[in-house]
Scaffold this motif. Structure first.
Motif, mmCIF file in Angstrom:
data_model
loop_
_atom_site.group_PDB
_atom_site.id
_atom_site.type_symbol
_atom_site.label_atom_id
_atom_site.label_comp_id
_atom_site.label_asym_id
_atom_site.label_seq_id
_atom_site.Cartn_x
_atom_site.Cartn_y
_atom_site.Cartn_z
ATOM 1 N N ILE A 209 -83.593 65.253 35.963
ATOM 2 C CA ILE A 209 -82.758 65.332 34.755
ATOM 3 C C ILE A 209 -81.394 64.744 35.052
ATOM 4 O O ILE A 209 -80.856 63.935 34.306
ATOM 5 N N TYR A 210 -80.832 65.157 36.208
ATOM 6 C CA TYR A 210 -79.454 64.768 36.520
ATOM 7 C C TYR A 210 -79.383 63.336 37.031
ATOM 8 O O TYR A 210 -78.348 62.695 36.952
ATOM 9 N N VAL B 146 -83.017 53.405 40.235
ATOM 10 C CA VAL B 146 -83.157 54.724 39.601
ATOM 11 C C VAL B 146 -84.630 55.094 39.429
ATOM 12 O O VAL B 146 -85.039 56.208 39.738
ATOM 13 N N GLU B 147 -85.428 54.123 38.969
ATOM 14 C CA GLU B 147 -86.839 54.432 38.702
ATOM 15 C C GLU B 147 -87.563 54.835 39.983
ATOM 16 O O GLU B 147 -88.371 55.750 39.990
ATOM 17 N N LYS B 148 -87.275 54.116 41.059
ATOM 18 C CA LYS B 148 -87.922 54.444 42.339
ATOM 19 C C LYS B 148 -87.441 55.806 42.825
ATOM 20 O O LYS B 148 -88.223 56.598 43.334
ATOM 21 N N ALA B 149 -86.151 56.078 42.649
ATOM 22 C CA ALA B 149 -85.598 57.344 43.132
ATOM 23 C C ALA B 149 -86.216 58.540 42.410
ATOM 24 O O ALA B 149 -86.326 59.621 42.980
ATOM 25 N N THR B 150 -86.632 58.349 41.159
ATOM 26 C CA THR B 150 -87.232 59.486 40.439
ATOM 27 C C THR B 150 -88.510 59.952 41.118
ATOM 28 O O THR B 150 -88.879 61.116 40.997
ATOM 29 N N VAL C 16 -84.175 62.279 26.021
ATOM 30 C CA VAL C 16 -85.461 61.569 26.019
ATOM 31 C C VAL C 16 -86.242 61.909 27.278
ATOM 32 O O VAL C 16 -87.458 62.077 27.240
ATOM 33 N N TYR C 17 -85.537 62.076 28.389
ATOM 34 C CA TYR C 17 -86.237 62.449 29.624
ATOM 35 C C TYR C 17 -86.916 63.811 29.467
ATOM 36 O O TYR C 17 -88.103 63.961 29.717
ATOM 37 N N THR C 18 -86.167 64.812 29.014
ATOM 38 C CA THR C 18 -86.747 66.153 28.912
ATOM 39 C C THR C 18 -87.825 66.192 27.828
ATOM 40 O O THR C 18 -88.847 66.845 27.990
ATOM 41 N N ASN D 178 -70.742 63.971 31.832
ATOM 42 C CA ASN D 178 -72.123 64.395 32.053
ATOM 43 C C ASN D 178 -72.286 65.828 31.567
ATOM 44 O O ASN D 178 -71.891 66.762 32.232
ATOM 45 N N TYR D 179 -72.886 65.955 30.382
ATOM 46 C CA TYR D 179 -72.885 67.262 29.724
ATOM 47 C C TYR D 179 -73.874 68.242 30.338
ATOM 48 O O TYR D 179 -73.709 69.437 30.221
ATOM 49 N N ALA D 180 -74.956 67.727 30.950
ATOM 50 C CA ALA D 180 -75.986 68.603 31.528
ATOM 51 C C ALA D 180 -76.432 69.649 30.524
ATOM 52 O O ALA D 180 -76.433 70.839 30.816
#
Ligand code: SF4
Ligand code: SF4
Lengths: 111, 398
Positions: free
Chosen positions: B63-64, B50-54, B80-82, B153-155
């Motif tokens: 975000i997603y 996941v970290e590499k994909a960001t 926390v991301y936003t 997944n509330y988005a």
């Protein structure tokens, strides 16, 4: 010794599980189902393609007459494309039974 | 009594695939008779990159991606991301957005804690309670679905605010839901307090001392059940938590019963926070614009997930994509503590003690080795890494 009244209550209650597919719940008002495209409104700006996190949208052609290709199996139903579209050309339908053995690709065509 | 030299210590591996575990982890037990003497945990079986994909996606797409680090904490991950990206770009979300984020993350806490209570009951063999708790959890799931349109997944959070508003009618429904929830929680509190079959399995099982909990960096309810009052929401308030009064739930016995009580009390608190937030929600916009490219900057940010402290590190480089995102999830922090909690107890207690920390293993694997040229990928344990280091320095010197 605290479950007796709960158990007695549950014995006379209707089961909560719905017998899908014979019984269905209504989808909630903000439900995000399969994507739909309105060719009239789209100006081919490509914003939706840029923000899609799952690379589920692709431009076919260039300029204002460009069309869209939608890879249903990649879409994660986040509706970011709908929100980012400056012309409100995209919307999410209430269709949710989309599981399939094949990779479904929708060619959104003009006219 | 056997002499010291005659006592046999067996090694019993549990996992990575085992009927008692829902997710892949290897727990290597050293067992004497029926008593656990030592535990070694190896959680790295689900590296997803996941970290590499960001690094290959822009701030909006990420975000997603981050939302999908965990299926149960999907709201707190986006929050926390936003929050981190806003800090990176130095923008402040509008007050109403902060309140909506708080309401969403507290609803998520309720759904996560009730889910855990059901799982814990199931691990204890008390399946009736499991089904009843999960039936009542649907109440919160329906509310989340009503607000966001989706159960999992509330988005909801986006960079610069939230995507959907909470109308007065929906707010009224949430408050009504919280009333019903409190009544149901009263029933479960009574069960936990009075049901002897449950209490016998949880009292004085999986004990952890406050000293060990702090020394082993435990987080969340696993730390608070030992009596240590630590909660990111209170100690380092984010979003609207500095304006909302609430109590940090703690209990002092440090056993599985304390885990249950802390989580039940936290669920009550979450309902109170939601009520307060709805009553005091400011009006106004829910979103501000954030630039597409973010100037070079480096920050850390955190929040309190249902399982404990969730930590993000960000580095931006002036483009629309982050240079580095590092995620530290709460379960990773709790694994050393759970190894300590298991020592001295019996094999039959492994499921409930391990489930007690509410493990979410899909987010614990944080690195993997990739050889691009050979097209190979693999994972090393700490020991293997040390062996490699020794060999490397022997060959190439320091
Ligand atoms: S809903 Fe999300 S994943 Fe699906 S096409 Fe739109 S942006 Fe892409
Ligand atoms: S963002 Fe809207 S207008 Fe632009 S290409 Fe996509 S659908 Fe068309």
């Amino acid at each position: 010794m605290a479950m007796e009244s709960e158990l007695a209550g549950a014995a006379v209650r209707k089961p909560v599980t719905l017998k899908y597919p014979f019984e269905r719940r209504d989808v909630p008002p903000r439900f995000r189902g399969r994507l739909a495209w309105d060719a009239e409104k789209c100006v081919g700006c490509g914003m939706c393609v840029q923000v899609c996190p799952a690379f589920a949208l692709e431009m076919v052609g260039k300029g204002p007459m460009a069309e869209l290709r939608y890879y249903l199996n990649r879409c994660v139903f986040c509706s970011q494309c709908v929100e980012s579209c400056p012309r409100d050309a995209l919307s999410m339908t209430e269709e949710y039974e989309l599981a399939d053995y094949k990779h479904k690709v929708y060619e959104f065509k003009r006219g | 009594m056997l002499e010291e030299s005659e006592r046999a210590i067996f090694e019993v591996p549990i996992g990575p695939q085992h009927p008692a575990l829902k997710e892949p982890i290897l727990l290597l037990f050293k067992i004497e008779g029926d008593t656990i003497v030592d535990v070694m945990a190896r959680p790295a079986y689900t590296h997803r990159g996941v970290e590499k994909a960001t690094e290959a996606r822009n701030y909006i797409q990420n975000i997603y991606l981050c939302e999908r680090v965990c299926g149960i904490c999907s709201c707190i991950h986006t929050l926390v991301y936003t929050q981190g990206v806003e800090k990176l770009a130095d923008v402040e979300p509008p007050p109403r957005a902060k309140y909506i984020r708080v309401i969403m993350s507290e609803l998520e806490r309720i759904h996560s804690h009730t889910l855990w209570l059901g799982v814990a009951a199931h691990e204890l063999g008390f399946d009736t309670l499991f089904y009843y708790v999960w039936r009542d959890r649907e109440l919160v799931m329906d509310l989340l679905e009503l607000i966001s349109g989706n159960r999992v997944n509330y988005a909801m959070s986006t960079v610069g605010g939230v995507r959907r508003d909470i109308s007065d009618a929906v707010a009224h429904q949430i408050k009504k839901g919280m009333e019903i929830l409190r009544k149901r929680l009263d029933v479960y509190t009574e069960v936990v307090e009075k049901e002897p079959t449950l209490r016998k399995r949880v009292i004085d099982v999986g004990k952890l001392s406050p000293h060990d909990a702090v020394a082993l960096c435990a987080v969340g309810p696993t730390l608070r059940m030992t009596g240590v009052k630590r909660d990111v929401r209170a100690d380092d308030p984010y979003q609207a938590y500095d304006e909302i009064p609430f109590n940090v739930a703690t209990y002092d016995t440090g056993d599985v019963l304390a885990q249950i009580i802390v989580r039940v009390v936290e669920t009550y608190e979450a309902a109170n926070i939601i009520d307060y937030a709805i009553d005091h929600m400011p009006s106004g916009p829910i979103k501000v614009k954030v630039p597409w490219n973010i100037a070079p900057n480096e920050i850390i940010t955190r929040g309190e997930a249902p399982r404990g402290e969730l930590f993000y590190y960000f580095k931006s480089n002036g483009t629309e994509k982050p240079e580095r995102v590092k995620i530290r999830t709460p379960t990773l922090g709790n694994i050393p503590a759970v190894c300590e909690m298991l020592k001295g107890y019996h094999i039959a207690e492994i499921p409930i003690v391990f489930a007690g920390i509410d493990p979410c293993l899909s987010c614990t694997a944080r690195f993997a080795f990739i050889d691009e040229r050979k097209g190979k990928s693999w994972v090393w344990s700490g020991d293997q890494l040390r062996t490699y280091r020794r060999k490397y320095y022997k060959r190439y010197g320091r």
